[in-house]
Enzyme design. Structure first.
Site, short mmCIF file in Angstrom:
data_model
loop_
_atom_site.label_atom_id
_atom_site.label_comp_id
_atom_site.label_asym_id
_atom_site.label_seq_id
_atom_site.Cartn_x
_atom_site.Cartn_y
_atom_site.Cartn_z
CD GLU A 1 16.52 -69.04 -12.39
OE1 GLU A 1 15.42 -68.48 -12.30
OE2 GLU A 1 16.66 -70.28 -12.52
CG ASN B 1 13.73 -73.05 -7.14
OD1 ASN B 1 13.04 -72.14 -6.70
ND2 ASN B 1 13.63 -73.46 -8.41
CD GLU B 2 9.44 -73.43 -9.21
OE1 GLU B 2 9.57 -74.04 -10.28
OE2 GLU B 2 8.82 -72.35 -9.12
CE1 TYR C 1 7.56 -65.66 -11.70
CE2 TYR C 1 7.24 -67.94 -11.04
CZ TYR C 1 8.07 -66.85 -11.23
OH TYR C 1 9.41 -66.94 -10.91
CD GLU D 1 11.08 -68.63 -8.49
OE1 GLU D 1 10.36 -68.79 -9.50
OE2 GLU D 1 12.08 -69.34 -8.23
CD GLN E 1 14.69 -64.51 -12.49
OE1 GLN E 1 15.84 -64.22 -12.77
NE2 GLN E 1 14.25 -65.78 -12.52
O1 AHR Z 1 11.66 -67.34 -12.43
C1 AHR Z 1 11.72 -68.26 -13.47
C2 AHR Z 1 11.54 -69.68 -13.00
O2 AHR Z 1 10.24 -69.84 -12.50
C3 AHR Z 1 12.41 -70.13 -11.86
O3 AHR Z 1 13.66 -70.57 -12.29
C4 AHR Z 1 11.63 -71.27 -11.27
O4 AHR Z 1 11.89 -71.44 -9.91
C5 AHR Z 1 10.20 -70.90 -11.57
O5 AHR Z 1 9.49 -71.95 -12.11
#
Ligand code: AHR
Length: 510
Positions: free
Chosen positions: A43, A190-191, A259, A314, A363
């Site tokens: 990103e 995205n999101e 995450y 992600e 990432q």
């Molecule tokens: O990876 C960091 C961020 O986490 C990304 O930009 C977003 O899609 C997610 O919330």
């Protein structure tokens, strides 16, 4: 087909009767572990692109068209199958036309989500797609929906993929690229439940339908793989609405983001943590099993033929930034804890390969659970990099079902499964078994019967270290590295394998 069954006994060292039987068998149904499960994500965030992957054509650091040669070579060794770009949250603020044409004429933009820094747009679509070609990776373009229009989106597709004459492909030629690039993977925002526009799933499903309609023709003769922005962690309603309200002719994938962390509001240091913080992180990491199971069950209901992929675009560990660095840059170290997250998560994805056909670690460079960290001209490979390197053998191999009950990792009255395993078979017949022991204290012993599957020899590699907090630094870049695995005792067709605490092992039959 001859049913081949391998029996593996798992003993907990120092425990008397904790034996578990593991069976790895020939599959009744052939499921391929898509190589795209091993995808990455870059990103415009902190030092991932600028001052990370891209240093500019005039940099003293050896580069090709501004992209660091050492990074290209390191990523090539991972056989990275796809790379997602330009976001993340950044994607829904990005206007692609600002990033093509002569670099000196490109307008600047403010990266409002990540540190509020001004970017000069010197890394744009040509730079990214040419990088993918160099890497031999398929591009995964996350296109702007939140602050864009259908027209801007469809012009982007025409610019990138149209072979003939058209306003956008002519402009591409003017900008130095005659042939279109091959881009199948398109993220439609995205999101969208958050930074992509704070939409309800019902509203986004309509918006998605509109965008997807104009991306291609009735029968998707362009062969695009369109991915709908997906759920945040356990938002099952989101997946339900995507699957219920979007016609199957308009969608190839639904995303999911999740995450791993200690606590979202108290993430703790990336490299200085205690066992309680480690345990909590692994609790969130292993939740991926439940997430993919439940999201897949919803998808099964609407798509029993398994046409739509679950795309975990992600995933990874998220901690506090390193001291003295910009909080908006998400720069963190990467330890053996991250190796545990990577190994266990990839085992989950492998074992769910029937539905999970793509995933992207967040990432690639200098951001979150990065595989590469840079400082000036220096570059280091993280423990996570090494796990990805060990696991690349599973790419496009046939999944072998593994059945066993893991011994437990106990901490403070709570338990987690200590061992995770996935296995696959290459076309050549070679079998690979990846085993992770996340237990911070205990070694676990695995007994594998070799006779049953006729393997003459078993070799392996291991990633482990003295402390869970161990990591590579610019001063000691090889503190954590892959070593040959020798803790195997072979007796009459049986192999006894000792998995040290917090270790990742990949075995191969010969
Ligand atoms: O990876 C960091 C961020 O986490 C990304 O930009 C977003 O899609 C997610 O919330």
């Amino acid at each position: 087909m001859k049913v081949m069954t391998w029996i593996i006994g798992v003993f907990v060292s120092m425990a008397v009767s904790a034996q578990t039987t593991v069976t790895i068998s020939e599959p009744s149904e052939k499921v391929t572990i898509s190589k795209h499960i091993y995808g990455h994500f870059a990103e415009h965030l902190g030092r991932c692109i600028y001052d990370g992957i891209y240093v500019g054509e005039n940099s003293a650091i050896p580069n090709t068209d501004g992209v660091r040669n050492d990074i290209i070579s390191a990523l090539k060794q991972l056989d990275i199958p796809n790379l997602r770009w330009p976001g993340g949250c950044f994607a829904d603020t990005y206007h692609w036309k600002d990033g093509v044409g002569p670099k000196k004429d490109r307008p600047t933009m403010v990266n409002r989500w990540w540190g509020g820094v001004t970017e000069d747009n010197s890394f744009g679509t040509h730079d990214f797609l040419n990088l993918c070609e160099q890497l031999g990776a398929e591009p995964y373009l996350a296109a702007n929906v939140g602050s864009s229009t259908v027209q801007e989106f469809t012009e982007y597709i025409q610019y990138v993929t149209h072979p003939g004459k058209s306003p956008m492909s002519d402009w591409r030629r003017e900008n130095g690229r005659d042939k279109p690039w091959e881009v199948s993977f398109w993220g439609v925002g995205n999101e969208m439940w958050g930074c992509g526009g704070n939409m309800t799933p019902e509203h986004y499903a309509d918006v998605y339908r509109q965008y997807a309609t104009f991306m291609t023709d009735w029968s998707n003769t362009d062969g695009f793989f369109r991915v709908a922005s997906g759920a945040n962690v356990d938002d099952y309603h989101w997946t339900e609405v995507m699957m219920r309200d979007i016609p199957k002719s308009l969608i190839e994938g639904v995303a999911l983001h999740s995450y791993s962390f200690v606590e979202w509001n108290e993430k703790g240091s990336a490299a200085d943590f205690d066992e309680a913080q480690y345990f909590s992180t692994m609790q969130t990491a292993l939740k991926m099993e439940e997430l993919v199971t439940k999201h897949s069950a919803i998808m099964d209901k609407y798509d029993p033929q398994n046409k739509v992929a679950l795309v975990v675009d992600e995933w990874g560990g998220w901690y506090e930034v390193e001291e003295g660095t910009n909080p908006g840059f998400l720069y963190q170290q990467n330890t053996m804890r991250d190796a545990m997250i990577a190994g266990a998560t990839l085992n989950i994805f492998n074992n769910h390969a029937k539905r999970v056909k793509m995933a992207n670690l967040a990432q690639t460079v200098n951001v979150l659970q990065a595989v590469i960290l840079t400082e000036g001209e220096k570059m280091i490979l993280t423990p996570t990099y090494h796990v990805l390197k060990m696991y690349k053998v599973h790419q496009d191999a046939i999944l072998l079902p593994v059945k066993f009950e893991s011994p437990t990792y106990k901490f403070n009255g709570e338990t987690l499964p200590a061992v995770s395993i996935s296995a696959s078979k290459k076309e050549s017949g070679a079998v690979h078994i990846s085993l992770v022991n996340i237990d911070a204290q205990k070694e676990h012993i695995i007994n594998l019967s070799m006779e049953e599957f006729g393997a003459k020899k078993l070799t392996g590699t291991i990633l482990t270290s003295n402390n869970l907090q161990d990591h590579n630094t610019f001063e000691a870049p090889e503190k954590v590295k892959i070593k040959a695995f020798s803790k195997m005792k072979i007796k009459k067709g049986q192999v006894e394998i000792s998995l040290p605490p917090f270790s990742v092992v990949v075995l191969q039959t010969e």
